[in-house]
Design a protein around this motif. Structure first.
Motif, PDB file in Angstrom:
ATOM      1  N   TYR A  63       0.824  -1.217   0.000  1.00 40.98           N
ATOM      2  CA  TYR A  63       0.000   0.000   0.000  1.00 40.98           C
ATOM      3  C   TYR A  63       0.857   1.267   0.000  1.00 40.98           C
ATOM      4  O   TYR A  63       0.369   2.336  -0.353  1.00 40.98           O
ATOM      5  CB  TYR A  63      -0.997  -0.002   1.171  1.00 40.98           C
ATOM      6  CG  TYR A  63      -0.405  -0.243   2.537  1.00 40.98           C
ATOM      7  CD1 TYR A  63      -0.392  -1.525   3.074  1.00 40.98           C
ATOM      8  CD2 TYR A  63       0.133   0.791   3.285  1.00 40.98           C
ATOM      9  CE1 TYR A  63       0.150  -1.761   4.336  1.00 40.98           C
ATOM     10  CE2 TYR A  63       0.672   0.562   4.538  1.00 40.98           C
ATOM     11  CZ  TYR A  63       0.684  -0.721   5.057  1.00 40.98           C
ATOM     12  OH  TYR A  63       1.222  -0.953   6.294  1.00 40.98           O
ATOM     13  N   ILE A  64       2.134   1.145   0.395  1.00 37.96           N
ATOM     14  CA  ILE A  64       3.051   2.305   0.279  1.00 37.96           C
ATOM     15  C   ILE A  64       3.629   2.327  -1.135  1.00 37.96           C
ATOM     16  O   ILE A  64       3.698   3.358  -1.798  1.00 37.96           O
ATOM     17  CB  ILE A  64       4.200   2.222   1.307  1.00 37.96           C
ATOM     18  CG1 ILE A  64       3.648   2.236   2.736  1.00 37.96           C
ATOM     19  CG2 ILE A  64       5.215   3.356   1.094  1.00 37.96           C
ATOM     20  CD1 ILE A  64       3.058   3.535   3.199  1.00 37.96           C
ATOM     21  N   GLU A  65       4.016   1.148  -1.611  1.00 36.76           N
ATOM     22  CA  GLU A  65       4.596   1.030  -2.957  1.00 36.76           C
ATOM     23  C   GLU A  65       3.656   1.637  -3.997  1.00 36.76           C
ATOM     24  O   GLU A  65       4.078   2.284  -4.941  1.00 36.76           O
ATOM     25  CB  GLU A  65       4.836  -0.464  -3.242  1.00 36.76           C
ATOM     26  CG  GLU A  65       5.520  -0.771  -4.552  1.00 36.76           C
ATOM     27  CD  GLU A  65       7.000  -0.417  -4.552  1.00 36.76           C
ATOM     28  OE1 GLU A  65       7.696  -0.820  -3.619  1.00 36.76           O
ATOM     29  OE2 GLU A  65       7.440   0.276  -5.491  1.00 36.76           O
ATOM     30  N   LEU A 118       1.597   4.070  -3.711  1.00 37.53           N
ATOM     31  CA  LEU A 118       1.375   5.521  -3.621  1.00 37.53           C
ATOM     32  C   LEU A 118       2.336   6.259  -4.524  1.00 37.53           C
ATOM     33  O   LEU A 118       3.379   5.730  -4.908  1.00 37.53           O
ATOM     34  CB  LEU A 118       1.597   6.000  -2.178  1.00 37.53           C
ATOM     35  CG  LEU A 118       0.612   5.541  -1.112  1.00 37.53           C
ATOM     36  CD1 LEU A 118       1.080   5.991   0.257  1.00 37.53           C
ATOM     37  CD2 LEU A 118      -0.776   6.108  -1.404  1.00 37.53           C
ATOM     38  N   SER A 130      -2.576  13.626  10.033  1.00 37.40           N
ATOM     39  CA  SER A 130      -1.664  12.490  10.094  1.00 37.40           C
ATOM     40  C   SER A 130      -1.701  11.864  11.494  1.00 37.40           C
ATOM     41  O   SER A 130      -1.709  10.637  11.650  1.00 37.40           O
ATOM     42  CB  SER A 130      -0.270  12.990   9.720  1.00 37.40           C
ATOM     43  OG  SER A 130       0.701  12.160  10.188  1.00 37.40           O
ATOM     44  N   VAL A 145      -3.733  10.427   0.531  1.00 37.81           N
ATOM     45  CA  VAL A 145      -2.404   9.835   0.701  1.00 37.81           C
ATOM     46  C   VAL A 145      -2.205   9.361   2.145  1.00 37.81           C
ATOM     47  O   VAL A 145      -1.741   8.239   2.390  1.00 37.81           O
ATOM     48  CB  VAL A 145      -1.306  10.849   0.296  1.00 37.81           C
ATOM     49  CG1 VAL A 145       0.080  10.348   0.681  1.00 37.81           C
ATOM     50  CG2 VAL A 145      -1.385  11.129  -1.196  1.00 37.81           C
ATOM     51  N   LEU A 146      -2.605  10.206   3.098  1.00 38.43           N
ATOM     52  CA  LEU A 146      -2.413   9.837   4.502  1.00 38.43           C
ATOM     53  C   LEU A 146      -3.204   8.579   4.851  1.00 38.43           C
ATOM     54  O   LEU A 146      -2.692   7.665   5.505  1.00 38.43           O
ATOM     55  CB  LEU A 146      -2.847  10.989   5.418  1.00 38.43           C
ATOM     56  CG  LEU A 146      -1.871  12.155   5.510  1.00 38.43           C
ATOM     57  CD1 LEU A 146      -2.512  13.309   6.287  1.00 38.43           C
ATOM     58  CD2 LEU A 146      -0.581  11.714   6.184  1.00 38.43           C
ATOM     59  N   LYS A 205      -4.403   6.242   2.808  1.00 35.71           N
ATOM     60  CA  LYS A 205      -3.937   5.051   2.089  1.00 35.71           C
ATOM     61  C   LYS A 205      -2.595   4.567   2.649  1.00 35.71           C
ATOM     62  O   LYS A 205      -2.299   3.383   2.616  1.00 35.71           O
ATOM     63  CB  LYS A 205      -3.841   5.341   0.592  1.00 35.71           C
ATOM     64  CG  LYS A 205      -5.227   5.467  -0.055  1.00 35.71           C
ATOM     65  CD  LYS A 205      -5.145   5.899  -1.502  1.00 35.71           C
ATOM     66  CE  LYS A 205      -6.535   6.129  -2.071  1.00 35.71           C
ATOM     67  NZ  LYS A 205      -6.495   6.759  -3.406  1.00 35.71           N
ATOM     68  N   SER A 206      -1.803   5.489   3.154  1.00 35.36           N
ATOM     69  CA  SER A 206      -0.491   5.082   3.665  1.00 35.36           C
ATOM     70  C   SER A 206      -0.631   4.284   4.961  1.00 35.36           C
ATOM     71  O   SER A 206       0.320   3.671   5.430  1.00 35.36           O
ATOM     72  CB  SER A 206       0.405   6.300   3.910  1.00 35.36           C
ATOM     73  OG  SER A 206      -0.067   7.017   5.023  1.00 35.36           O
ATOM     74  N   ARG A 207      -1.799   4.258   5.544  1.00 31.94           N
ATOM     75  CA  ARG A 207      -2.034   3.455   6.756  1.00 31.94           C
ATOM     76  C   ARG A 207      -2.406   2.010   6.400  1.00 31.94           C
ATOM     77  O   ARG A 207      -2.405   1.144   7.252  1.00 31.94           O
ATOM     78  CB  ARG A 207      -3.149   4.135   7.585  1.00 31.94           C
ATOM     79  CG  ARG A 207      -3.558   3.439   8.852  1.00 31.94           C
ATOM     80  CD  ARG A 207      -2.399   3.311   9.843  1.00 31.94           C
ATOM     81  NE  ARG A 207      -2.766   2.531  11.013  1.00 31.94           N
ATOM     82  CZ  ARG A 207      -2.867   1.195  11.051  1.00 31.94           C
ATOM     83  NH1 ARG A 207      -2.604   0.475   9.967  1.00 31.94           N
ATOM     84  NH2 ARG A 207      -3.197   0.578  12.154  1.00 31.94           N
ATOM     85  N   GLY A 208      -2.693   1.808   5.113  1.00 30.31           N
ATOM     86  CA  GLY A 208      -2.949   0.438   4.656  1.00 30.31           C
ATOM     87  C   GLY A 208      -4.319  -0.103   5.008  1.00 30.31           C
ATOM     88  O   GLY A 208      -4.564  -1.298   4.914  1.00 30.31           O
TER      89      GLY A 208
END
Ligand SMILES: Cc1ncc(COP(=O)(O)O)c(C=O)c1O
Length: 394
Positions: free
Chosen positions: A31-33, A35, A119, A144-145, A147-150
């Motif tokens: 989920y980071i990849e 972004l 955040s 983005v924030l 989605k970056s939490r997965g």
């Protein structure tokens, strides 16, 4: 994972063959990849150089064309003698905000921009199985924030470029933990009304946290249909506001939030202990006292909205009526949006393409100084006067 280029093979984390050992480890969660890093808008200087222009109007980031509040600058300047001391975690500004908005200091938080607080909300309240619910093409910073939490990120479509609160209420399930609402919304500039919010709120269980992002609050607050979240003060609503927009302090990174003291108490546990910085805090305190600057900014913005809305409509483009400091225009296609973006750029007008938000056929234009707004309208007219759309599309 893409190849990691190391400049030196003598570094201990590089193998002699020039292949980083780190490549062998699946360090980056999918989920980071997936972004994409935030792409800042073009700077005035880079556009000036690339196109050999003397004047560039940057209308891409919803900044205040008047610059920063002079009282904020004064306050920042006055604190420069104490830069060697650690900040006090925002307490001074929290006290001023509590006073200004008639709250207890325990109900107020400050941070490195409202995105900094966002955040911390994500960090403090989301567990792995939780879900986030919002509109499609929501403010990119939130996308983005979250989605970056997965966690699972769910959206419902806009209805006529407004939040569809009825549909959102219908999508709440047992895992929904956070609902994100920006009012006015970025990038559409639209608001939901008091009545719509009241109806919506009836369907939201208390276990669900609503983030009410009011980054553009000051531009909309005089609209009688606008629901100022401070009149609600529900236990599961956290209000976020910022000094980046109307107070002209985007570069300083200072924002604030209001919520039930239990929510604030837990946010204070996860925030960086020394955010916001001392100058940022001073700037916020100075800005809050600058009512004259606020008034001037609102007047300029109202002229800007009129000018841009009429200018866009004048060349036949669809404009979404805005309650913020920008307008969104909807073009027939992604190619056409790209063409208009490029033609404006060549004439020294930088606007925001909205592909990253999820709206590739739309552009967002911030209000600027009167001169910059005029420049934008003239550039639009030229882009459509030499209208080669028919041939370009063929
Ligand atoms: C809806 C919305 N929320 C939050 C922010 C971020 O504000 P800040 O600069 O305080 O982080 C923006 C900035 O563009 C925004 O449009």
């Amino acid at each position: 994972m893409p190849h990691l280029a190391c400049k030196s093979t003598s570094r201990p984390w590089c193998s002699g063959a020039g292949i980083c050992k780190i490549e062998l480890v699946p360090l980056v969660p999918p989920y980071i990849e997936s972004l994409r890093p935030y792409e800042a808008g073009r700077t005035i200087e880079s556009v000036r150089k690339e196109y050999g222009l003397t004047r560039v109007a940057k209308l891409a980031s919803n900044e205040n064309p008047l610059g920063a509040s002079p009282k904020a600058i004064d306050a920042m300047t006055r604190c420069l003698g104490s830069l060697h001391l650690y900040p006090n975690g925002g307490l001074d500004l929290r006290e001023v905000l509590a006073d200004e908005f008639d709250l207890k200091v325990e109900n107020v938080i400050t941070g490195s921009g409202s995105e900094g607080i966002m955040s911390n909300i994500i960090r403090a309240f989301l567990c792995d199985e939780d879900e986030v619910l919002t509109t499609e093409a929501a403010f990119i910073g939130f996308q983005v924030l979250a989605k970056s939490r997965g966690v699972k990120y769910r959206t419902v479509p806009y209805r006529d470029w407004h939040y569809d609160l009825t549909a959102l209420a219908g999508e709440i399930n047992a895992n929904t933990k956070i609902i994100y609402l920006a009012n006015p919304n970025n990038p559409t500039g639209t608001i939901f009304t008091k009545h719509q919010f009241d109806e919506f709120y009836k369907h939201v269980p208390e276990r669900v946290l609503i983030i009410l992002d009011e980054a553009y609050f000051e531009y909309a607050k005089d609209n009688p249909r606008y629901p100022d979240s401070m009149h609600y003060r529900y236990d599961n609503v956290i209000t976020l506001r910022t000094f980046s927009k109307i107070y002209g302090l985007a570069g300083v990174r200072i924002g604030y939030g209001f919520a039930h003291q239990e929510l604030i108490r837990n946010l204070l546990k996860v925030k960086l202990p020394f955010e916001p910085s001392t100058p940022a805090q001073a700037a916020g305190i100075g800005a809050l006292a600058d009512k004259e600057f606020l008034h001037r900014s609102l007047e300029l913005n109202a002229r800007g909205l009129r000018c841009l809305t009429e200018g866009l409509a004048g060349v036949g483009l669809t404009v979404v009526p805005s309650e913020a400091n920008f307008v969104m225009t909807v073009l027939p296609s992604e190619q056409e949006a790209g063409r208009v973006f490029e033609e404006l750029l060549m004439q020294g007008v930088v606007v925001r393409p909205l592909k990253a938000f999820g709206l590739p056929h739309c552009l967002r234009i911030s209000t600027g100084s009167d001169e910059d707004n005029q420049l934008c309208v003239q550039a639009l007219r030229r882009a459509y006067a030499t209208d080669t759309r028919a041939t370009r599309h063929s």
